[in-house]
Design a protein around this motif. Sequence first.
Motif, PDB file in Angstrom:
ATOM      1  N   ASP A  47      45.573  32.543  46.657  1.00 59.71           N
ATOM      2  CA  ASP A  47      46.107  33.897  46.781  1.00 59.71           C
ATOM      3  C   ASP A  47      44.951  34.805  47.206  1.00 59.71           C
ATOM      4  O   ASP A  47      44.150  35.235  46.374  1.00 59.71           O
ATOM      5  CB  ASP A  47      46.709  34.329  45.440  1.00 59.71           C
ATOM      6  N   GLU A  48      44.867  35.056  48.497  1.00 57.73           N
ATOM      7  CA  GLU A  48      43.725  35.816  49.033  1.00 57.73           C
ATOM      8  C   GLU A  48      43.625  37.220  48.432  1.00 57.73           C
ATOM      9  O   GLU A  48      42.522  37.717  48.216  1.00 57.73           O
ATOM     10  CB  GLU A  48      43.793  35.890  50.556  1.00 57.73           C
ATOM     11  N   ASP A  49      44.767  37.848  48.160  1.00 57.65           N
ATOM     12  CA  ASP A  49      44.716  39.167  47.524  1.00 57.65           C
ATOM     13  C   ASP A  49      44.066  39.082  46.149  1.00 57.65           C
ATOM     14  O   ASP A  49      43.263  39.942  45.769  1.00 57.65           O
ATOM     15  CB  ASP A  49      46.117  39.770  47.408  1.00 57.65           C
ATOM     16  N   ARG A  50      44.395  38.037  45.400  1.00 59.00           N
ATOM     17  CA  ARG A  50      43.809  37.854  44.070  1.00 59.00           C
ATOM     18  C   ARG A  50      42.315  37.554  44.186  1.00 59.00           C
ATOM     19  O   ARG A  50      41.513  38.065  43.383  1.00 59.00           O
ATOM     20  CB  ARG A  50      44.537  36.728  43.320  1.00 59.00           C
ATOM     21  N   VAL A  51      41.930  36.746  45.172  1.00 60.52           N
ATOM     22  CA  VAL A  51      40.505  36.449  45.378  1.00 60.52           C
ATOM     23  C   VAL A  51      39.733  37.760  45.548  1.00 60.52           C
ATOM     24  O   VAL A  51      38.716  37.993  44.878  1.00 60.52           O
ATOM     25  CB  VAL A  51      40.288  35.531  46.598  1.00 60.52           C
ATOM     26  N   GLU A  52      40.227  38.613  46.433  1.00 60.09           N
ATOM     27  CA  GLU A  52      39.527  39.869  46.695  1.00 60.09           C
ATOM     28  C   GLU A  52      39.540  40.784  45.469  1.00 60.09           C
ATOM     29  O   GLU A  52      38.566  41.482  45.210  1.00 60.09           O
ATOM     30  CB  GLU A  52      40.115  40.564  47.913  1.00 60.09           C
ATOM     31  N   ASP A  53      40.623  40.758  44.717  1.00 62.12           N
ATOM     32  CA  ASP A  53      40.711  41.551  43.489  1.00 62.12           C
ATOM     33  C   ASP A  53      39.647  41.114  42.486  1.00 62.12           C
ATOM     34  O   ASP A  53      38.946  41.947  41.904  1.00 62.12           O
ATOM     35  CB  ASP A  53      42.116  41.419  42.895  1.00 62.12           C
ATOM     36  N   VAL A  54      39.517  39.815  42.288  1.00 64.86           N
ATOM     37  CA  VAL A  54      38.527  39.291  41.334  1.00 64.86           C
ATOM     38  C   VAL A  54      37.112  39.633  41.795  1.00 64.86           C
ATOM     39  O   VAL A  54      36.278  40.078  40.992  1.00 64.86           O
ATOM     40  CB  VAL A  54      38.699  37.761  41.144  1.00 64.86           C
ATOM     41  N   VAL A  55      36.846  39.447  43.090  1.00 66.68           N
ATOM     42  CA  VAL A  55      35.513  39.757  43.619  1.00 66.68           C
ATOM     43  C   VAL A  55      35.213  41.245  43.435  1.00 66.68           C
ATOM     44  O   VAL A  55      34.115  41.615  42.991  1.00 66.68           O
ATOM     45  CB  VAL A  55      35.381  39.331  45.093  1.00 66.68           C
ATOM     46  N   GLN A  56      36.169  42.096  43.747  1.00 66.65           N
ATOM     47  CA  GLN A  56      35.940  43.536  43.616  1.00 66.65           C
ATOM     48  C   GLN A  56      35.689  43.938  42.164  1.00 66.65           C
ATOM     49  O   GLN A  56      34.834  44.787  41.894  1.00 66.65           O
ATOM     50  CB  GLN A  56      37.109  44.323  44.203  1.00 66.65           C
ATOM     51  N   LYS A  57      36.412  43.319  41.236  1.00 66.72           N
ATOM     52  CA  LYS A  57      36.181  43.618  39.814  1.00 66.72           C
ATOM     53  C   LYS A  57      34.781  43.190  39.389  1.00 66.72           C
ATOM     54  O   LYS A  57      34.099  43.904  38.629  1.00 66.72           O
ATOM     55  CB  LYS A  57      37.233  42.935  38.950  1.00 66.72           C
ATOM     56  N   ALA A  58      34.342  42.031  39.862  1.00 67.66           N
ATOM     57  CA  ALA A  58      32.990  41.569  39.541  1.00 67.66           C
ATOM     58  C   ALA A  58      31.946  42.502  40.145  1.00 67.66           C
ATOM     59  O   ALA A  58      30.942  42.834  39.496  1.00 67.66           O
ATOM     60  CB  ALA A  58      32.787  40.140  40.036  1.00 67.66           C
ATOM     61  N   LEU A  59      32.178  42.947  41.375  1.00 66.06           N
ATOM     62  CA  LEU A  59      31.236  43.874  42.025  1.00 66.06           C
ATOM     63  C   LEU A  59      31.185  45.213  41.299  1.00 66.06           C
ATOM     64  O   LEU A  59      30.102  45.793  41.139  1.00 66.06           O
ATOM     65  CB  LEU A  59      31.629  44.077  43.489  1.00 66.06           C
ATOM     66  N   THR A  60      32.325  45.681  40.844  1.00 67.94           N
ATOM     67  CA  THR A  60      32.360  46.932  40.089  1.00 67.94           C
ATOM     68  C   THR A  60      31.541  46.807  38.809  1.00 67.94           C
ATOM     69  O   THR A  60      30.763  47.708  38.464  1.00 67.94           O
ATOM     70  CB  THR A  60      33.816  47.325  39.765  1.00 67.94           C
ATOM     71  N   THR A  61      31.696  45.680  38.129  1.00 69.11           N
ATOM     72  CA  THR A  61      30.911  45.450  36.913  1.00 69.11           C
ATOM     73  C   THR A  61      29.423  45.395  37.244  1.00 69.11           C
ATOM     74  O   THR A  61      28.596  45.995  36.535  1.00 69.11           O
ATOM     75  CB  THR A  61      31.365  44.152  36.218  1.00 69.11           C
ATOM     76  N   ALA A  62      29.067  44.692  38.303  1.00 71.17           N
ATOM     77  CA  ALA A  62      27.657  44.598  38.703  1.00 71.17           C
ATOM     78  C   ALA A  62      27.091  45.978  39.025  1.00 71.17           C
ATOM     79  O   ALA A  62      25.962  46.301  38.620  1.00 71.17           O
ATOM     80  CB  ALA A  62      27.516  43.677  39.907  1.00 71.17           C
ATOM     81  N   GLU A  63      27.864  46.776  39.731  1.00 75.53           N
ATOM     82  CA  GLU A  63      27.398  48.121  40.085  1.00 75.53           C
ATOM     83  C   GLU A  63      27.191  48.982  38.844  1.00 75.53           C
ATOM     84  O   GLU A  63      26.211  49.730  38.763  1.00 75.53           O
ATOM     85  CB  GLU A  63      28.382  48.769  41.051  1.00 75.53           C
ATOM     86  N   LYS A  64      28.096  48.878  37.876  1.00 76.09           N
ATOM     87  CA  LYS A  64      27.949  49.645  36.630  1.00 76.09           C
ATOM     88  C   LYS A  64      26.674  49.257  35.892  1.00 76.09           C
ATOM     89  O   LYS A  64      26.097  50.074  35.162  1.00 76.09           O
ATOM     90  CB  LYS A  64      29.156  49.438  35.729  1.00 76.09           C
ATOM     91  N   LEU A  65      26.266  48.011  36.070  1.00 75.99           N
ATOM     92  CA  LEU A  65      25.065  47.504  35.398  1.00 75.99           C
ATOM     93  C   LEU A  65      23.820  47.607  36.281  1.00 75.99           C
ATOM     94  O   LEU A  65      22.755  47.097  35.913  1.00 75.99           O
ATOM     95  CB  LEU A  65      25.287  46.044  34.979  1.00 75.99           C
ATOM     96  N   ASN A  66      23.980  48.266  37.438  1.00 75.84           N
ATOM     97  CA  ASN A  66      22.883  48.369  38.413  1.00 75.84           C
ATOM     98  C   ASN A  66      22.346  46.999  38.800  1.00 75.84           C
ATOM     99  O   ASN A  66      21.145  46.801  38.952  1.00 75.84           O
ATOM    100  CB  ASN A  66      21.751  49.266  37.886  1.00 75.84           C
ATOM    101  N   GLY A  67      23.270  46.045  38.938  1.00 79.65           N
ATOM    102  CA  GLY A  67      22.888  44.672  39.258  1.00 79.65           C
ATOM    103  C   GLY A  67      22.921  44.380  40.745  1.00 79.65           C
ATOM    104  O   GLY A  67      23.350  45.205  41.556  1.00 79.65           O
ATOM    105  N   ASN A  68      22.492  43.188  41.095  1.00 77.23           N
ATOM    106  CA  ASN A  68      22.446  42.740  42.481  1.00 77.23           C
ATOM    107  C   ASN A  68      23.849  42.323  42.916  1.00 77.23           C
ATOM    108  O   ASN A  68      24.327  41.242  42.571  1.00 77.23           O
ATOM    109  CB  ASN A  68      21.457  41.576  42.591  1.00 77.23           C
ATOM    110  N   ALA A  69      24.503  43.169  43.685  1.00 74.48           N
ATOM    111  CA  ALA A  69      25.888  42.935  44.099  1.00 74.48           C
ATOM    112  C   ALA A  69      26.012  41.715  45.009  1.00 74.48           C
ATOM    113  O   ALA A  69      26.996  40.975  44.923  1.00 74.48           O
ATOM    114  CB  ALA A  69      26.450  44.174  44.788  1.00 74.48           C
ATOM    115  N   THR A  70      25.031  41.490  45.862  1.00 71.49           N
ATOM    116  CA  THR A  70      25.085  40.326  46.765  1.00 71.49           C
ATOM    117  C   THR A  70      25.081  39.041  45.970  1.00 71.49           C
ATOM    118  O   THR A  70      25.857  38.112  46.256  1.00 71.49           O
ATOM    119  CB  THR A  70      23.897  40.364  47.752  1.00 71.49           C
ATOM    120  N   TYR A  71      24.235  38.960  44.975  1.00 76.62           N
ATOM    121  CA  TYR A  71      24.160  37.789  44.104  1.00 76.62           C
ATOM    122  C   TYR A  71      25.503  37.558  43.417  1.00 76.62           C
ATOM    123  O   TYR A  71      26.048  36.450  43.438  1.00 76.62           O
ATOM    124  CB  TYR A  71      23.042  38.018  43.073  1.00 76.62           C
ATOM    125  N   ILE A  72      26.058  38.606  42.831  1.00 75.06           N
ATOM    126  CA  ILE A  72      27.325  38.479  42.117  1.00 75.06           C
ATOM    127  C   ILE A  72      28.444  38.079  43.068  1.00 75.06           C
ATOM    128  O   ILE A  72      29.255  37.197  42.754  1.00 75.06           O
ATOM    129  CB  ILE A  72      27.663  39.795  41.370  1.00 75.06           C
TER     130      ILE A  72
END
Length: 98
Positions: A47-72
């Motif tokens: 489910d490509e929409d779900r894939v992108e949803d999960v990735v975006q949620k992980a990126l949002t969490t990484a950004e909140k933590l000032n983490g490396n978004a590319t790595y995540i």
Amino acid sequence: MKNCTTMPEVRAEIDRIDREIVPLLLERLEYIAQAGHIKADRNTVRDEDRVEDVVQKALTTAEKLNGNATYIEDVYRYLIEWSINYEFGVWDKVAEEK
């Protein structure tokens, strides 16, 4: 986060983190297996929409933590692709048993 000054300290902290990550990854995999049992149509495993949803949620969490978004993003895309392939295997096995 601990500020390490020696390699043994760094390694000990990485080992500690791995002891926390591994159980969570295995728990996640159990939910992937459940999805393989629940989905009625093999075409819904990917489910490509779900894939992108999960990735975006992980990126949002990484950004909140000032983490490396590319790595995540790289880690999550690999994790998701592996999970999808695993779920296909579960789905196929369930379908064979019916």
